[in-house]
Write a protein that holds these residues in place. Structure first.
Motif, short mmCIF file in Angstrom:
data_model
loop_
_atom_site.label_atom_id
_atom_site.label_comp_id
_atom_site.label_asym_id
_atom_site.label_seq_id
_atom_site.Cartn_x
_atom_site.Cartn_y
_atom_site.Cartn_z
N CYS A 14 0.83 -1.20 0.00
CA CYS A 14 0.00 0.00 0.00
C CYS A 14 0.87 1.26 0.00
CB CYS A 14 -0.91 0.03 1.23
SG CYS A 14 -2.12 -1.30 1.29
N HIS A 15 0.27 2.33 -0.45
CA HIS A 15 0.92 3.63 -0.38
C HIS A 15 0.98 4.05 1.08
CE1 HIS A 15 1.64 7.95 -0.87
NE2 HIS A 15 2.06 7.65 -2.12
N ASN A 16 2.10 4.58 1.53
CA ASN A 16 2.31 4.88 2.94
C ASN A 16 1.38 5.96 3.45
OD1 ASN A 16 4.33 3.00 3.26
ND2 ASN A 16 5.96 4.44 2.67
N VAL A 17 0.88 6.80 2.54
CA VAL A 17 0.06 7.93 2.96
C VAL A 17 -1.40 7.68 2.66
CG1 VAL A 17 -0.39 10.38 2.64
CG2 VAL A 17 1.97 9.53 2.66
N THR A 18 -1.70 7.33 1.41
CA THR A 18 -3.10 7.22 0.99
C THR A 18 -3.71 5.87 1.35
OG1 THR A 18 -2.56 6.34 -1.20
CG2 THR A 18 -2.61 8.73 -0.94
#
Length: 938
Positions: A80-84
Motif C-alpha cells: 500500500c501507499h504509505n500515505v493514501t
C-alpha cells in the motif's frame, strides 16, 4: 515538534487536494488500507481455488490469510501507499491460484496499481483482457508461467509507464504483428521485456528502444533479419533470441570502437548468415555467449581470446572446422565450455587442462586426436569427450577429481586405462565403508574417488569391472558396453542397491555369471546386458522395475522359461529383446491392454506352443520377430488389427495351413517387412491381404532421402533396433539397424501353390521378393516389371512355366535374380542388369537358351527390352505371341509334310488335275545331251 508540524501540514495539503480521500480516510480507523481496495481484493480472491499444481518452488497459498477484519496492507503480497493507503503493489506469484480471470474481475478496480505480479499460477482459460489497459499507473507487469491464452490486446501498448513487461512461458499466447510493433514503438520507457514462448511469428521490422537493458524473445518464432542496432544499444545487458530457427543473424557489423555493455548473448538455434567473424572479440563485456546449433561454419576465430570476462561459451552443434585455438588458455574465468558436435580436428588442446575455474567441458562428437593428459583443475563436475578419435591410455587421475559427477569417454580409440585405476579389493574388504580408496602410486598417496552419477566408458578397452564404483551412491547412468571385461559381474555390484540407477549397459563384453542378482532398481528405464555369455534363468525380479522402458537380454546363454510377468509388468516397456538364447516353453500370455510395447524380439530360441492372442493388446507394436523357434500354430492373421506393425518375422517355425482371409478393411496397412519363410503354409497367396500392403506401394519418388532407422525411445534414451535376420540377395543378413525404407516379402520354403498374384506388381517400393521353394505354377507375372525399386528377386524351385517377361529388364536396381529349377522356356532377355547375371540364375530350366547359357537359341533372337510404358499396358493379344514357340513351328512342319504326301498320291492315281500331272511328268523326263557334229574333209 517542528517535524510533527511538517507532517501535519503535508497531510492537510493532500486532503485539501483530494477531499474524497479524506472522507474515506476517516472511516478506516486504524486500517491504512482503503475499504474499496480491500473489498476488490477479497472479491478477487473468491474467484480462485487453491491448487498445488499451480505452483513453483517455495510456493504457498498467499490469499488464505486475507481476512475482512484485518488491514489489507498487511496481507501477503499486498503493498500500500504509505500515505493514501491505496494498493499500489500486488504480488501473488507462486500463490497456488487456479481459476479464470474474467474481464469484469475486481482486479481491474485497483486503479492505483504500479506493480502487478501474477506469475506461476494456473489461469487456464484466461485471456489478457483489454481492462489491463485501465491500470494506467503500472510500471511492472508480470503474467508469466500462468497459462494465459489468446491474443495480447493492443491496450498493453498503451501502458506508457511500463518499465518491465513479462508475458513469457504462456505457450498459447500470441502477439499479432501490428500489436507487437506498436508495443515496441510506444513503450519507450521499457527497460525489461520478456516474451519467450509467446507466439509472435513476424519479422523484426522495428528497431528496439535505446532504454532496453533486458530483452528476451526466445522461442517466439520471429523471422527475418535481426535489426543491426540490436548489438549497439547503449544500455543492453541481456539479449536472448534463441530458439528462433528462421531468424537470420549477422555479427559482421560489430564495431570495436564502441563500448559494449552486453553481458549475456543467446542466439542458440538461430540461423547465421556468415561464419563467426573476428569482430566477435569486440564485445569484451560478455559473461555468457551461446551460439550453439546456429549453422555456423568456418573456424573458431583467435579473437575469442579477447573475451576475458567469459564464464560460459556454447558453440556446440555447428559446423566448425580446424583446431581449437590455444587462445582458450587466456579465458581463465570460464566455467562452462561447450564445443561438442562440430567438425573440430587436431590434437586434444593441452591448454584446456590449465583452466582452473572450468566446471563443464564438452568436446564430444568431433574429430580430436592424441592423448588427453592430466587435468590440473580439481573442481570439474562434467567432462564429455565421447565420439572422438582420442588415443593412448585413459589417465587414471581423471577418476580422482573429487567433484566429478559426469564422465563420458565412450567411442574413442583408447587402449584401456593407465595403471592403478582399480581399487584393491582386499583392502576394501577390511574397511568397506571407507571413503578413502587406496591408490597405489609411487608416492603411496591415498586418493578419494568421486561419487559418479554418470559414467560412460563404452568402447574404451576396459578389461576389469571398476571397483571404485563401490563408492558411488548417486549412480544414475552406467555404460561399460563394448569392452573386454571378462568373467563374472562382481558380487558387490550385483548386491548393491542403486536407488537412482536408470540406465545400465554392460552389453558386448565377456561376462559369464548369472543375472539373477542384477541390481534392477524400480527407477531403472534402460537395461542392456546383451552379447555376453550370461547364463541361468531370467529373474522375475526384473518385473519389479515398473518403469523399465528398454530390456535387452539377447545373445546370451539364458535358459528355462520366460517369466509370465514380463508380459505386463511395465506399461512403459517400449522394447523387449530376448532373442538368441536358449529359452524354451511358451511365450508369456499376459500382454495387457494399454501396453506401450513397440518392439518384441524373441527370435532364435526354442519357444513352443501357439502364439498368444493377448499380443493383439499391443496396439503400438511395430516390430515382432519370432523367427527360428518351434512355435506351432496357424498363420496369425489376427495380427492384422495391429495398424502400426511394420516388421513381422515368423520364419523357421511350424506355422501351418492357409493364411486365411482378413476380417478388417485395412489389414497390415504399415507392414513393409514380412518373413514367413520355412514354415508349412499352404494354399495360395491371398490377394486381399497383399493389396493392403500400403507401406510398400509408394514410388521411389516418395521414399525419404535421408537414411533413417527404426528406433525406440524411452524417457529420452534412444535405442537402435538391431539383429533382424533376413534372407536378401541369396544370403542371410543380420541387419544391425533396420532401415525405415526397407521393404521385404519372403514366403520361401513353404507349400504355396497356384499362380503368383499379379497384385504384387502394385507394390512399387518393394525391394526384396523371395518366393522360392514352393509349388507356384503358371507364368512369371509381367506386372513384376512395375517394381521399380526391386533389388532382389528369387522365384527358384517352383513349377513356373512360359518365358521370362522382358519387362523385368526395366528393373534398374535389380542386383540379384534367381529363376533356377523351374520350367521356363525360350530366350533369356538381354539388356541392363540382365547382362550381368550368371548362368546359376537360370540353371534347371532345360528349355531356356541364350546368354549367359551355352545353349544357343538358333535363329530366334532374344526380344529387345520392353519400354517402361509397355510394362504398364494390358496384355490383350500377348497370349498368342507367348504361345508361338518352336514347338508350334515343328508341329506345323510335320502336319504339312503328311498332308503333302497324301494329296500327291491321290493326284497321280486319278490323273487329275491333268495340267498338274503334265507339269510334273515333263519335269522328270530325261534330257538327251545334244550331239556335236564334226565335218571331215576328204
Amino acid at each position: 515538534m517542528k517535524r510533527q508540524i511538517t507532517v501535519f501540514s503535508a497531510l492537510l495539503f493532500f486532503f485539501l487536494l483530494h477531499p474524497q480521500e479524506a472522507i474515506c480516510f476517516t472511516f478506516l480507523g486504524d486500517h491504512l488500507c482503503r475499504h474499496d481496495d480491500a473489498l476488490a481484493l477479497l472479491q478477487f480472491k473468491e474467484m480462485f481455488s487453491i491448487s498445488t499444481y499451480a505452483s513453483c518452488d517455495h510456493s504457498y497459498p498467499k490469499t488464505t490469510r486475507w481476512k475482512a477484519d484485518t488491514d489489507c496492507c498487511n496481507w501477503d503480497g499486498v503493498t500500500c501507499h504509505n500515505v493514501t493507503g491505496r494498493v499500489i503493489g500486488l504480488d501473488l506469484s507462486c500463490g497456488q491460484l487456479q481459476g479464470v480471470i474474467h474481464r469484469n474481475s475486481t482486479l481491474f478496480h485497483l486503479f492505483h496499481l504500479r506493480r502487478l505480479n501474477l506469475a506461476f499460477n494456473d489461469f487456464t482459460g484466461s485471456r489478457i483482457s483489454h481492462r489491463f489497459g485501465s491500470l494506467k499507473g503500472l510500471t511492472h507487469l508480470n503474467l508469466s508461467y500462468s497459462n494465459f491464452q489468446g491474443e495480447v490486446v493492443s491496450e498493453i501498448s498503451h501502458l506508457s509507464n511500463l518499465i518491465a513487461l513479462d508475458l513469457s512461458a504462456n505457450d498459447l499466447l500470441r502477439y499479432e504483428p501490428s500489436n507487437f510493433e506498436a508495443m515496441l514503438q510506444n513503450l519507450t520507457h521499457l527497460r525489461e521485456l520478456s516474451l519467450s514462448y509467446v507466439n509472435i511469428s513476424s519479422d523484426l521490422r522495428v528497431n528496439f528502444s535505446s532504454s532496453l537493458t533486458y530483452l528476451d524473445l526466445s522461442y517466439t518464432e520471429i523471422t527475418g533479419n535481426l535489426p543491426s542496432n540490436a548489438f549497439h544499444l547503449p544500455n543492453m545487458q541481456v539479449l536472448l533470441l534463441g530458439g528462433n530457427e528462421n531468424l537470420t543473424v549477422s555479427l559482421s557489423k560489430l564495431n570495436c570502437s564502441i563500448s559494449y555493455s552486453l553481458k549475456q548473448l543467446d542466439l542458440w538455434r538461430t540461423s547465421f548468415s556468415t561464419a563467426l567473424p573476428n569482430s566477435i572479440g569486440c564485445i569484451g563485456s560478455l559473461n555468457s555467449l551461446n551460439l550453439g546449433y546456429s549453422q555456423i561454419s568456418g573456424v573458431i576465430p583467435e579473437s575469442i581470446g579477447n573475451l576475458t570476462q567469459l564464464t560460459e561459451l556454447f558453440l556446440d552443434g555447428n559446423y566448425l572446422l580446424g583446431k581449437i585455438p590455444n587462445k582458450f588458455s587466456i579465458l581463465q574465468k570460464i566455467s562452462t565450455l561447450s564445443l561438442g558436435h562440430n567438425l573440430l580436428s587436431g590434437k586434444f588442446p593441452k591448454s584446456l587442462l590449465n583452466l582452473m575455474h572450468l566446471d563443464f567441458l564438452d568436446l564430444s562428437s568431433n574429430q580430436l586426436t592424441g592423448e588427453i593428459g592430466d587435468f590440473k583443475n580439481r573442481l570439474l563436475s562434467e567432462i564429455r569427450l565421447q565420439n572422438n578419435q582420442l588415443t593412448g591410455s585413459i589417465p587414471p587421475s581423471i577418476f580422482t577429481i573429487p567433484t566429478l559427477s559426469h564422465l563420458d569417454l565412450s567411442a574413442n580409440h583408447f587402449n584401456g586405462v593407465g595403471q592403478d585405476l582399480f581399487v584393491d579389493f582386499n583392502q576394501l574388504q577390511k574397511n568397506p565403508l571407507q571413503t578413502e580408496a587406496p591408490w597405489h602410486t609411487t608416492n603411496n598417496v591415498s586418493i578419494s574417488y568421486p561419487d559418479f552419477a554418470y559414467l560412460g566408458l563404452s568402447s574404451c578397452q576396459i578389461k576389469e569391472f571398476p571397483e571404485f564404483l563401490r563408492n558411488s551412491e548417486s549412480l544414475v547412468f552406467l555404460d561399460l558396453s563394448n569392452n573386454t571385461i571378462l568373467g563374472e559381474i562382481p558380487s558387490w555390484f550385483m548386491s548393491k542397491t542403486f536407488d537412482k540407477l536408470f540406465y545400465l549397459n554392460l552389453s558386448h563384453n565377456f561376462l559369464t555369471s548369472t543375472i539373477d542378482q542384477l541390481p534392477v532398481a524400480s527407477s531403472m528405464v534402460y537395461l542392456d546386458v546383451s552379447s555376453n555369455s550370461l547364463q541361468g534363468q531370467i529373474p522375475s525380479s526384473i518385473c519389479d522395475s515398473n518403469n523399465l522402458g528398454i530390456l535387452d537380454l539377447s545373445n546370451n546363454n539364458l535358459s528355462d522359461l520366460i517369466p509370465q510377468c514380463l508380459g505386463n509388468f511395465s506399461q512403459n516397456l517400449d522394447i523387449m529383446d530376448l532373442g538368441n538364447n536358449r529359452l524354451f516353453g511358451t511365450m508369456p500370455t499376459t500382454f495387457s491392454k494399454g501396453s506401450s510395447l513397440r518392439f518384441l524380439m524373441l527370435n532364435d530360441n526354442q519357444l513352443q506352443g501357439p502364439l498368444p492372442q493377448s499380443l493383439a493388446h499391443c496396439k503400438d507394436l511395430e516390430l515382432l520377430d519370432l523367427g527360428n523357434n518351434k512355435i506351432d500354430d496357424k498363420f496369425p492373421i489376427w495380427l492384422e488389427i495391429l495398424s502400426n506393425l511394420e516388421v513381422l518375422v515368423l520364419k523357421s517355425n511350424q506355422f501351418h495351413g492357409t493364411i486365411g482371409s482378413c476380417q478388417t478393411k485395412s489389414p497390415f496397412p504399415r507392414l513393409r517387412i514380412i518373413d514367413a519363410s520355412h514354415n508349412e503354409l499352404t494354399g495360395s497367396l491371398p490377394e486381399d491381404i497383399i493389396s493392403n500392403f500400403n507401406a510398400m506401394k509408394s514410388s521411389k519418388h516418395q521414399q525419404k532421402e535421408l537414411v533413417q532407422y527404426m528406433t525406440g525411445e524411452s524417457f529420452g534414451v534412444y535405442y537402435y533396433i538391431h539383429s533382424v535376420g533376413l534372407f536378401i540377395k541369396g544370403a542371410e543378413y543380420s541387419l544391425e539397424r533396420v532401415l525405415i525404407a526397407q521393404t521385404v516379402i519372403d514366403f520361401s520354403g513353404n507349400r504355396f501353390e497356384g499362380q503368383i498374384p499379379e497384385i504384387i506388381g502394385f507394390l512399387h517400393s518393394l525391394q526384396t521378393l523371395t518366393l522360392s521353394l514352393n509349388n507356384f505354377s503358371g507364368g512369371i507375372p509381367r506386372a513384376l516389371g512395375n517394381l521399380s525399386m526391386l533389388e532382389s528377386l528369387d522365384l527358384s524351385w517352383n513349377q513356373l512355366e512360359g518365358t521370362i517377361p522382358r519387362e523385368l529388364v526395366n528393373l534398374d536396381f535389380l542386383g540379384f535374380l534367381n529363376l533356377s529349377e523351374n520350367h521356363l522356356v525360350g530366350p533369356i532377355p538381354r539388356g541392363r542388369h540382365f547382362d550381368t547375371f550368371g548362368d546359376d540364375s537360370y540353371r534347371g530350366n532345360l528349355d531356356l537358351c541364350g546368354f549367359p547359357l551355352t545353349k544357343d537359341c538358333g535363329d530366334t533372337e532374344a526380344p529387345p527390352p520392353a519400354t517402361p510404358w509397355e510394362a504398364e499396358e494390358q496384355y490383350d493379344d500377348s497370349e498368342f505371341f507367348d504361345g508361338f514357340t518352336w514347338k508350334a513351328v515343328l508341329l506345323g512342319y510335320g502336319c504339312g509334310l503328311v498332308l503333302g504326301l497324301v494329296m500327291g498320291g491321290l493326284i497321280f492315281l486319278t490323273g487329275k488335275p491333268r495340267w498338274f500331272v503334265l507339269i510334273v511328268e515333263e519335269s522328270f523326263k530325261p534330257r538327251r545331251r545334244p550331239r556335236k557334229w564334226i565335218h571331215i574333209r576328204t
